[in-house]
Scaffold this motif. Sequence first.
Motif, PDB file in Angstrom:
ATOM      1  N   ILE A 117       0.827  -1.065   0.066  1.00  0.00           N
ATOM      2  CA  ILE A 117      -0.019   0.121  -0.056  1.00  0.00           C
ATOM      3  C   ILE A 117       0.856   1.221   0.137  1.00  0.00           C
ATOM      4  O   ILE A 117       0.306   2.198  -0.670  1.00  0.00           O
ATOM      5  CB  ILE A 117      -0.906  -0.009   1.223  1.00  0.00           C
ATOM      6  N   SER A 118       2.136   1.305   0.719  1.00  0.00           N
ATOM      7  CA  SER A 118       3.066   2.369   0.530  1.00  0.00           C
ATOM      8  C   SER A 118       3.466   2.660  -0.892  1.00  0.00           C
ATOM      9  O   SER A 118       3.656   3.839  -1.120  1.00  0.00           O
ATOM     10  CB  SER A 118       4.145   2.082   1.683  1.00  0.00           C
ATOM     11  N   ILE A 119       3.812   1.425  -1.570  1.00  0.00           N
ATOM     12  CA  ILE A 119       4.110   1.846  -2.908  1.00  0.00           C
ATOM     13  C   ILE A 119       3.219   2.570  -3.677  1.00  0.00           C
ATOM     14  O   ILE A 119       3.424   3.453  -4.419  1.00  0.00           O
ATOM     15  CB  ILE A 119       4.604   0.539  -3.494  1.00  0.00           C
ATOM     16  N   ILE A 120       1.840   1.939  -3.636  1.00  0.00           N
ATOM     17  CA  ILE A 120       0.754   2.654  -4.299  1.00  0.00           C
ATOM     18  C   ILE A 120       0.531   4.171  -3.709  1.00  0.00           C
ATOM     19  O   ILE A 120       0.591   4.943  -4.874  1.00  0.00           O
ATOM     20  CB  ILE A 120      -0.654   1.812  -4.245  1.00  0.00           C
ATOM     21  N   PHE A 121       0.446   4.519  -2.441  1.00  0.00           N
ATOM     22  CA  PHE A 121       0.326   5.621  -2.105  1.00  0.00           C
ATOM     23  C   PHE A 121       1.215   6.687  -2.346  1.00  0.00           C
ATOM     24  O   PHE A 121       1.354   7.820  -2.769  1.00  0.00           O
ATOM     25  CB  PHE A 121       0.127   5.657  -0.492  1.00  0.00           C
ATOM     26  N   GLY A 122       2.591   5.968  -2.379  1.00  0.00           N
ATOM     27  CA  GLY A 122       3.752   7.043  -2.903  1.00  0.00           C
ATOM     28  C   GLY A 122       3.712   7.345  -4.136  1.00  0.00           C
ATOM     29  O   GLY A 122       4.321   8.494  -4.492  1.00  0.00           O
ATOM     30  N   LYS A 123       3.349   6.273  -5.128  1.00  0.00           N
ATOM     31  CA  LYS A 123       3.370   6.616  -6.618  1.00  0.00           C
ATOM     32  C   LYS A 123       2.287   7.759  -6.535  1.00  0.00           C
ATOM     33  O   LYS A 123       2.472   8.810  -7.726  1.00  0.00           O
ATOM     34  CB  LYS A 123       3.062   5.484  -7.409  1.00  0.00           C
ATOM     35  N   ILE A 124       1.220   7.832  -5.996  1.00  0.00           N
ATOM     36  CA  ILE A 124       0.305   8.704  -6.059  1.00  0.00           C
ATOM     37  C   ILE A 124       0.651  10.249  -5.953  1.00  0.00           C
ATOM     38  O   ILE A 124       0.626  11.184  -6.596  1.00  0.00           O
ATOM     39  CB  ILE A 124      -1.204   8.574  -5.636  1.00  0.00           C
ATOM     40  N   LEU A 125       1.391  10.377  -4.510  1.00  0.00           N
ATOM     41  CA  LEU A 125       2.021  11.503  -4.171  1.00  0.00           C
ATOM     42  C   LEU A 125       3.305  11.979  -5.049  1.00  0.00           C
ATOM     43  O   LEU A 125       3.153  13.067  -5.544  1.00  0.00           O
ATOM     44  CB  LEU A 125       2.820  11.377  -2.761  1.00  0.00           C
ATOM     45  N   TYR A 126       3.869  11.097  -5.708  1.00  0.00           N
ATOM     46  CA  TYR A 126       4.990  11.175  -6.513  1.00  0.00           C
ATOM     47  C   TYR A 126       4.262  11.927  -7.860  1.00  0.00           C
ATOM     48  O   TYR A 126       5.079  12.912  -8.424  1.00  0.00           O
ATOM     49  CB  TYR A 126       5.812  10.049  -6.812  1.00  0.00           C
ATOM     50  N   VAL A 127       3.445  11.374  -8.413  1.00  0.00           N
ATOM     51  CA  VAL A 127       2.739  11.976  -9.499  1.00  0.00           C
ATOM     52  C   VAL A 127       2.558  13.515  -9.555  1.00  0.00           C
ATOM     53  O   VAL A 127       2.852  14.327 -10.352  1.00  0.00           O
ATOM     54  CB  VAL A 127       1.905  11.210 -10.151  1.00  0.00           C
ATOM     55  N   GLY A 128       1.865  13.883  -8.467  1.00  0.00           N
ATOM     56  CA  GLY A 128       1.427  15.280  -8.284  1.00  0.00           C
ATOM     57  C   GLY A 128       2.696  16.076  -8.097  1.00  0.00           C
ATOM     58  O   GLY A 128       2.893  17.356  -8.841  1.00  0.00           O
ATOM     59  N   LEU A 129       3.516  15.636  -7.169  1.00  0.00           N
ATOM     60  CA  LEU A 129       4.732  16.401  -6.964  1.00  0.00           C
ATOM     61  C   LEU A 129       5.760  16.886  -8.192  1.00  0.00           C
ATOM     62  O   LEU A 129       6.243  17.635  -8.608  1.00  0.00           O
ATOM     63  CB  LEU A 129       5.688  15.516  -6.005  1.00  0.00           C
ATOM     64  N   SER A 130       5.830  15.653  -8.909  1.00  0.00           N
ATOM     65  CA  SER A 130       6.859  15.323 -10.084  1.00  0.00           C
ATOM     66  C   SER A 130       6.192  16.420 -11.298  1.00  0.00           C
ATOM     67  O   SER A 130       7.020  17.083 -12.021  1.00  0.00           O
ATOM     68  CB  SER A 130       6.985  14.016 -10.640  1.00  0.00           C
ATOM     69  N   TYR A 131       4.925  16.239 -11.351  1.00  0.00           N
ATOM     70  CA  TYR A 131       4.109  17.119 -12.509  1.00  0.00           C
ATOM     71  C   TYR A 131       4.833  18.374 -12.357  1.00  0.00           C
ATOM     72  O   TYR A 131       5.177  19.179 -13.316  1.00  0.00           O
ATOM     73  CB  TYR A 131       2.755  16.940 -12.686  1.00  0.00           C
ATOM     74  N   PHE A 132       4.508  19.160 -11.300  1.00  0.00           N
ATOM     75  CA  PHE A 132       4.504  20.603 -11.020  1.00  0.00           C
ATOM     76  C   PHE A 132       6.227  20.825 -11.228  1.00  0.00           C
ATOM     77  O   PHE A 132       6.559  21.990 -11.471  1.00  0.00           O
ATOM     78  CB  PHE A 132       3.959  20.934  -9.822  1.00  0.00           C
ATOM     79  N   LEU A 133       6.937  19.949 -10.445  1.00  0.00           N
ATOM     80  CA  LEU A 133       8.415  20.494 -10.187  1.00  0.00           C
ATOM     81  C   LEU A 133       8.707  20.153 -11.839  1.00  0.00           C
ATOM     82  O   LEU A 133       9.860  21.110 -12.019  1.00  0.00           O
ATOM     83  CB  LEU A 133       8.847  19.355  -9.432  1.00  0.00           C
ATOM     84  N   GLN A 134       8.787  19.055 -12.738  1.00  0.00           N
ATOM     85  CA  GLN A 134       9.028  19.121 -13.869  1.00  0.00           C
ATOM     86  C   GLN A 134       8.548  20.165 -14.779  1.00  0.00           C
ATOM     87  O   GLN A 134       9.368  20.733 -15.838  1.00  0.00           O
ATOM     88  CB  GLN A 134       8.775  17.540 -14.402  1.00  0.00           C
ATOM     89  N   ARG A 135       7.336  20.586 -14.846  1.00  0.00           N
ATOM     90  CA  ARG A 135       6.879  21.685 -15.612  1.00  0.00           C
ATOM     91  C   ARG A 135       7.493  22.834 -15.437  1.00  0.00           C
ATOM     92  O   ARG A 135       7.674  23.792 -16.172  1.00  0.00           O
ATOM     93  CB  ARG A 135       5.239  21.632 -15.426  1.00  0.00           C
ATOM     94  N   ILE A 136       7.628  23.232 -13.996  1.00  0.00           N
ATOM     95  CA  ILE A 136       8.087  24.696 -13.400  1.00  0.00           C
ATOM     96  C   ILE A 136       9.727  24.661 -13.671  1.00  0.00           C
ATOM     97  O   ILE A 136      10.197  25.627 -13.924  1.00  0.00           O
ATOM     98  CB  ILE A 136       7.656  24.926 -12.043  1.00  0.00           C
ATOM     99  N   PHE A 137      10.346  23.493 -13.208  1.00  0.00           N
ATOM    100  CA  PHE A 137      11.954  23.690 -12.747  1.00  0.00           C
ATOM    101  C   PHE A 137      12.396  22.986 -13.914  1.00  0.00           C
ATOM    102  O   PHE A 137      13.564  23.555 -14.565  1.00  0.00           O
ATOM    103  CB  PHE A 137      12.063  22.903 -11.537  1.00  0.00           C
ATOM    104  N   VAL A 138      11.987  21.940 -14.419  1.00  0.00           N
ATOM    105  CA  VAL A 138      12.954  20.974 -15.576  1.00  0.00           C
ATOM    106  C   VAL A 138      12.548  21.470 -17.014  1.00  0.00           C
ATOM    107  O   VAL A 138      13.542  21.868 -17.667  1.00  0.00           O
ATOM    108  CB  VAL A 138      12.715  19.437 -15.515  1.00  0.00           C
ATOM    109  N   PHE A 139      11.517  21.822 -17.491  1.00  0.00           N
ATOM    110  CA  PHE A 139      10.904  21.761 -18.838  1.00  0.00           C
ATOM    111  C   PHE A 139      10.338  22.999 -18.984  1.00  0.00           C
ATOM    112  O   PHE A 139       9.439  23.168 -19.858  1.00  0.00           O
ATOM    113  CB  PHE A 139      10.070  20.865 -19.415  1.00  0.00           C
ATOM    114  N   ASN A 140      10.771  24.204 -18.423  1.00  0.00           N
ATOM    115  CA  ASN A 140       9.845  25.378 -18.360  1.00  0.00           C
ATOM    116  C   ASN A 140      10.365  26.101 -19.613  1.00  0.00           C
ATOM    117  O   ASN A 140      11.388  25.938 -20.139  1.00  0.00           O
ATOM    118  CB  ASN A 140      10.198  26.347 -17.117  1.00  0.00           C
TER     119      ASN A 140
END
Length: 140
Positions: A117-140
Amino acid sequence: MRNKVTNFLKKYLDKTALRYLIVGLINTAIGAAISFTCFNVFHLSVMQSTACDYFFGSIISYFLHKHFTFQKTDNNPKRIMKFALSIAICWFVAFKIAEPIVGLLLSQFSASLQGNISIIFGKILYVGLSYFLQRIFVFN
C-alpha cells in the motif's frame, strides 16, 4: 483568491498535463512491476524497491517527457541534471511521507500489505509532486 486558483488551473491543467498523464500511465505500469517484484520477490524494503523503479523508470520518463510531453528539442545537459534532481526529490519526499502514514493507518495489518500500500500511495504522491516540479523547474 478564486481568480488566482482559476488562473493557476488554466495554466497548468492543459494539453501538457494530459500528455504527462499518458506518459505517466505507461511509466507507472513499468515501474509498478519493478517495485512490486523487488518488494515481494526479492524482499527489498519499500525505499529500495521504489529506488529501483524510479532509477530505471526515470530514464524512460526523461526521453518521453522531453520529446512528447513538453516537446523540447534541445540537448541541454543542465536539463538532465534538473530532471534527475527533481526525480530524486519527488521520490524521497513521496515515499518518506507515504510509508509512515500507511504504517500508522494500517498498523494492524502485515508488513507486506503495508509495504504494498505504501508503494501505491507513494506513487500517487509522486505523480502530483513531479508534474509541477518538472513543468516549472525542468521543462519550463
